[in-house]
Design an enzyme around this catalytic site. Structure first.
Site, mmCIF file in Angstrom:
data_model
loop_
_atom_site.group_PDB
_atom_site.id
_atom_site.type_symbol
_atom_site.label_atom_id
_atom_site.label_comp_id
_atom_site.label_asym_id
_atom_site.label_seq_id
_atom_site.Cartn_x
_atom_site.Cartn_y
_atom_site.Cartn_z
ATOM 1 N N HIS A 1 -4.610 0.423 -15.477
ATOM 2 C CA HIS A 1 -6.182 0.435 -16.107
ATOM 3 C C HIS A 1 -6.304 -0.436 -17.298
ATOM 4 O O HIS A 1 -5.479 -0.745 -17.502
ATOM 5 C CB HIS A 1 -6.880 2.120 -16.329
ATOM 6 C CG HIS A 1 -6.228 2.306 -17.327
ATOM 7 N ND1 HIS A 1 -5.138 4.283 -17.822
ATOM 8 C CD2 HIS A 1 -5.787 2.547 -19.310
ATOM 9 C CE1 HIS A 1 -4.542 3.799 -18.737
ATOM 10 N NE2 HIS A 1 -5.072 2.915 -19.560
HETATM 11 P P1 TYD Z 1 -4.857 7.846 -18.464
HETATM 12 O O1 TYD Z 1 -5.273 7.642 -19.756
HETATM 13 O O2 TYD Z 1 -5.062 8.033 -17.339
HETATM 14 O O3 TYD Z 1 -2.714 8.154 -18.914
HETATM 15 P P2 TYD Z 1 -1.802 7.226 -18.417
HETATM 16 O O4 TYD Z 1 -2.163 5.690 -19.418
HETATM 17 O O5 TYD Z 1 -0.489 7.652 -19.049
HETATM 18 O O6 TYD Z 1 -2.014 6.585 -16.839
HETATM 19 O O7 TYD Z 1 -4.398 9.798 -19.467
HETATM 20 C C1 TYD Z 1 -4.349 10.662 -18.485
HETATM 21 C C2 TYD Z 1 -5.295 11.672 -18.373
HETATM 22 O O8 TYD Z 1 -4.958 12.590 -19.619
HETATM 23 C C3 TYD Z 1 -6.582 12.051 -17.965
HETATM 24 O O9 TYD Z 1 -6.872 12.252 -17.234
HETATM 25 C C4 TYD Z 1 -7.521 11.572 -18.992
HETATM 26 C C5 TYD Z 1 -6.322 12.591 -20.074
HETATM 27 N N1 TYD Z 1 -6.769 11.811 -21.217
HETATM 28 C C6 TYD Z 1 -7.361 12.887 -22.386
HETATM 29 O O10 TYD Z 1 -7.864 14.021 -21.832
HETATM 30 N N2 TYD Z 1 -6.811 12.445 -23.406
HETATM 31 C C7 TYD Z 1 -6.201 10.602 -23.757
HETATM 32 O O11 TYD Z 1 -6.342 10.814 -24.932
HETATM 33 C C8 TYD Z 1 -6.109 10.597 -22.781
HETATM 34 C C9 TYD Z 1 -4.986 9.092 -23.431
HETATM 35 C C10 TYD Z 1 -5.758 10.882 -21.754
#
Ligand code: TYD
Length: 142
Positions: free
Chosen positions: A54
Site C-alpha cells: 500500500h
Molecule cells: P496494515 O497497515 O495493512 O499492515 P501492513 O502494513 O503490515 O501490511 O494493517 C494491518 C491491519 O491492522 C489492518 O486491518 C489495519 C490494522 N491497523 C490498525 O488498526 N492500526 C494501525 O496503526 C495499523 C498500522 C494497522
C-alpha cells in the site's frame, strides 16, 4: 530517491550498572523529521510472507528493524529501490506516495514503525492501479 531515505541514529555503547549494551535514542525534531503520533510494530511474520502493499497519501513513517532483518521495496512515480534493514540504529524514512512491500522477514524480526499520524484507513491506497493513477494526477504523465 523521492520522499524516502535512510536515517542513521546514534548508537551509544556503554556500561550501565556493570552491564554492557547499546542504546539508540531518537529525538524530535533533530533526528526525525516529524512529530510522532503513533507507534506500532510488526512481528511473528513468516519468512515467505509479504506485508505492506500500500501507499499513504499524507502519512510520514520511519521503519526500524529493532531485531533481525527484513527487506523493504519502495516504488514511487520516479524510482524504485530495495532496502535491507538489519541495524537497530538505522531507520528508513518513508514519506507519502511510496508504495511499500516488506518481505524476507528473518526469524524473530521485529519492525518498529514511527508514524506522523493516528491510524486512518482513508489515508491508505491499497490498490496498485489506483496508486499509479493517483501519482499520474499528482506528478503528470511519465
Ligand atoms: P496494515 O497497515 O495493512 O499492515 P501492513 O502494513 O503490515 O501490511 O494493517 C494491518 C491491519 O491492522 C489492518 O486491518 C489495519 C490494522 N491497523 C490498525 O488498526 N492500526 C494501525 O496503526 C495499523 C498500522 C494497522
Amino acid at each position: 530517491m523521492y520522499n524516502c531515505g535512510m536515517l542513521k541514529f546514534r548508537k551509544i555503547s556503554s556500561i550501565s550498572n556493570g552491564g554492557f549494551g547499546n542504546l539508540t535514542p531518537i529525538e524530535f525534531p533533530t533526528e526525525i523529521p516529524f512529530e510522532i503520533k503513533r507507534i506500532y510494530y510488526i512481528y511473528d511474520v513468516n519468512g515467505n510472507e509479504k506485508r505492506g502493499n500500500h501507499s499513504h497519501k499524507k502519512l510520514h513513517q520511519v521503519l526500524i528493524c529493532v531485531n533481525g532483518n527484513v527487506k523493504v521495496k519502495l516504488t514511487n512515480h520516479f524510482d524504485e529501490k530495495e532496502f535491507i534493514l538489519d541495524d537497530p540504529s538505522v531507520g528508513l524514512y518513508v514519506g507519502p506516495d511510496n508504495w511499500r512491500e516488506m518481505y524476507d522477514f528473518s526469524e524473530g524480526a521485529v519492525l518498529l514503525v514511527l508514524a506522523s499520524n493516528e491510524y486512518d484507513e482513508e489515508d491508505y491506497i491499497r490498490d496498485y492501479d489506483e496508486f499509479i493513477e493517483h501519482n499520474r494526477k499528482k506528478f503528470g504523465d511519465k
